[in-house]
Design a protein around this motif. Structure first.
Motif, short mmCIF file in Angstrom:
data_model
loop_
_atom_site.label_atom_id
_atom_site.label_comp_id
_atom_site.label_asym_id
_atom_site.label_seq_id
_atom_site.Cartn_x
_atom_site.Cartn_y
_atom_site.Cartn_z
N GLU A 4 1.03 -0.76 -0.21
CA GLU A 4 0.28 0.20 0.15
C GLU A 4 0.76 0.88 -0.25
N PRO A 5 0.87 1.77 -0.67
CA PRO A 5 1.30 3.68 -0.76
C PRO A 5 1.82 3.82 0.66
N SER A 26 7.20 15.69 5.61
CA SER A 26 7.07 15.02 4.66
C SER A 26 6.53 13.85 3.86
N GLY A 27 5.64 14.64 2.73
CA GLY A 27 4.70 14.17 2.08
C GLY A 27 3.45 14.31 2.27
N ASP A 28 3.70 15.34 3.18
CA ASP A 28 2.04 15.21 3.56
C ASP A 28 1.85 17.33 2.63
N VAL A 29 0.57 17.24 2.23
CA VAL A 29 0.17 18.92 2.11
C VAL A 29 -0.81 19.22 3.30
N LEU A 30 -0.53 20.47 3.94
CA LEU A 30 -1.03 21.25 5.23
C LEU A 30 -1.53 22.23 5.00
N LEU A 47 -8.52 22.60 -3.80
CA LEU A 47 -8.59 20.98 -2.38
C LEU A 47 -8.30 20.23 -3.90
N ARG A 48 -9.13 20.23 -4.32
CA ARG A 48 -9.23 19.07 -5.44
C ARG A 48 -7.63 19.77 -6.74
N LEU A 54 -0.33 17.70 -6.39
CA LEU A 54 1.04 16.34 -5.40
C LEU A 54 0.15 15.00 -5.20
N PRO A 55 -0.09 14.32 -6.42
CA PRO A 55 -1.13 12.89 -5.81
C PRO A 55 -0.72 12.44 -5.31
N ASP A 56 0.34 11.74 -4.74
CA ASP A 56 1.15 11.14 -3.24
C ASP A 56 1.56 12.17 -2.27
N HIS A 57 0.34 12.89 -2.14
CA HIS A 57 0.57 12.93 -0.82
C HIS A 57 -0.77 13.38 -0.19
N ARG A 58 -0.55 12.76 1.28
CA ARG A 58 -1.47 13.17 1.63
C ARG A 58 -2.41 14.61 2.59
#
Length: 337
Positions: A4-5, A26-30, A47-48, A54-58
């Motif tokens: 899982e990613p 890292s790996g997140d968008v706040l 938001l969309r 950044l499709p791979d970020h939370r």
């Protein structure tokens, strides 16, 4: 079976929307948008765009918990960091991407910069030492934030604010009247709403009145003496309110959060504007589904105060006959579909 990613692994478990601040890094968008219901819904489209950028970020939304949790459940964002207004953010790990959808700065920029991001997306704010696109006063709220995110690399537009496509109202669907607003300048008189409700009931429509618990007296005044009008003020959760809006034949309100719910759910509406021009905050999509009533001058250099206590003169100029004519036209159109 493939792993899982990593971003998916760090999303909250089902039923749990809030996130531990210490895990944001890292790996997140706040994303900061710590405002009310209508403001939150105007941020759905950008938001969309952030998701596409950044499709791979939370995506973690710093917002009031009920609103952020609702958008999490809808899949617009991945988690909510509870945040009420421009107070300091809780400590996070840092190294994330920060997106300011809250305001032009400098205070909102400073809060996000203090969280230690690797990158900040926001409008130009020299006071905070941040370059970016220029803020435009004369711009619709949805277009403004979509422009910011597009220039950062996230394609999006007003059509992205929709939470579902338009669909015919179910048989016997009620007309929803939401008479309240956060400030007196945007509250049309209860006696006028009562006149509209009485006429719609006489036309054979069910009428449902909604509002917050604090608006119970206002709702009671609207349904007073109107046989068949149902007062549901203070009885609905946010998701419950969205469900009632979604099952309505039409929504009648002033420029407030419920109007934006109707727009997002592609439900027919009549929206009464006062101190703020609809060119800034009116429905940004589906013009045939939404009727805007406003007696302002589009060329005026300034308008009223949306936070004032007294009824705005532009809203006061809207008559019950106008609202009824607009509502009947929308209901007639609904009956033809």
């Amino acid at each position: 079976m493939s792993a899982e990613p990593a971003t998916a692994q760090r999303r909250p478990a089902p039923g749990r929307c809030t996130v531990d601040p210490a895990t944001v890094g890292s790996g997140d968008v706040l994303v900061l948008r710590a405002l009310g219901l209508g403001d939150t819904l105007t941020a759905v489209a950008p938001l969309r765009g952030v998701r596409r950028m950044l499709p791979d970020h939370r995506i973690v939304l710093a917002a009031p918990e009920p609103l952020g949790s609702w958008l999490t459940e809808l899949g617009v964002v991945d988690a909510v960091l509870p945040q009420a207004g421009l107070v300091p953010l809780p400590p996070v790990r840092g190294g994330h991407v920060a997106v300011n959808l809250h305001g032009r700065g400098p205070r909102s920029h400073e809060l996000l910069l203090a969280s230690g991001p690797e990158r900040l997306v926001g409008f130009a704010a020299p006071e905070a030492g941040h370059p970016g696109p220029a803020w435009r006063r004369d711009e619709h709220e949805v277009h403004r934030w979509c422009r910011l995110v597009r220039e950062a690399g996230g394609p999006c537009g007003p059509e992205d604010l929709l939470l579902r496509p338009h669909r015919p109202a179910p048989a016997g669907a009620p007309v929803l009247i939401h008479p309240g607003a956060a400030s007196g300048s945007r509250r049309w008189p209860a006696a006028r709403w009562r006149e509209v409700a009485r006429a719609l009931v006489a036309d054979g429509h069910r009428v449902v009145v909604t509002g917050t618990p604090a608006e119970s007296e206002l709702a009671a005044a609207v349904v007073d003496g109107v046989a068949g009008a149902e007062d549901r003020c203070g009885t609905l959760s946010l998701a419950g309110l969205a469900g009632v809006v979604g099952d309505s034949a039409a929504v009648l309100s002033t420029d407030t959060g419920v109007a934006h719910v109707a727009t997002a759910l592609a439900v027919r509406s009549v929206v009464l504007f006062g101190p703020t021009p609809p060119a800034w905050w009116g429905p940004a999509v589906d013009p045939g589904l939404h009727t805007v009533l406003w007696h302002g001058d589009p060329s005026a250099p300034a308008w009223g105060d949306p936070h004032a206590a007294e009824l705005d003169e532009r809203l006061a100029a809207v008559t019950p006959d106008e609202v009824l004519a607009a509502a009947r036209a929308q209901l007639a159109a609904a009956a033809r579909t």
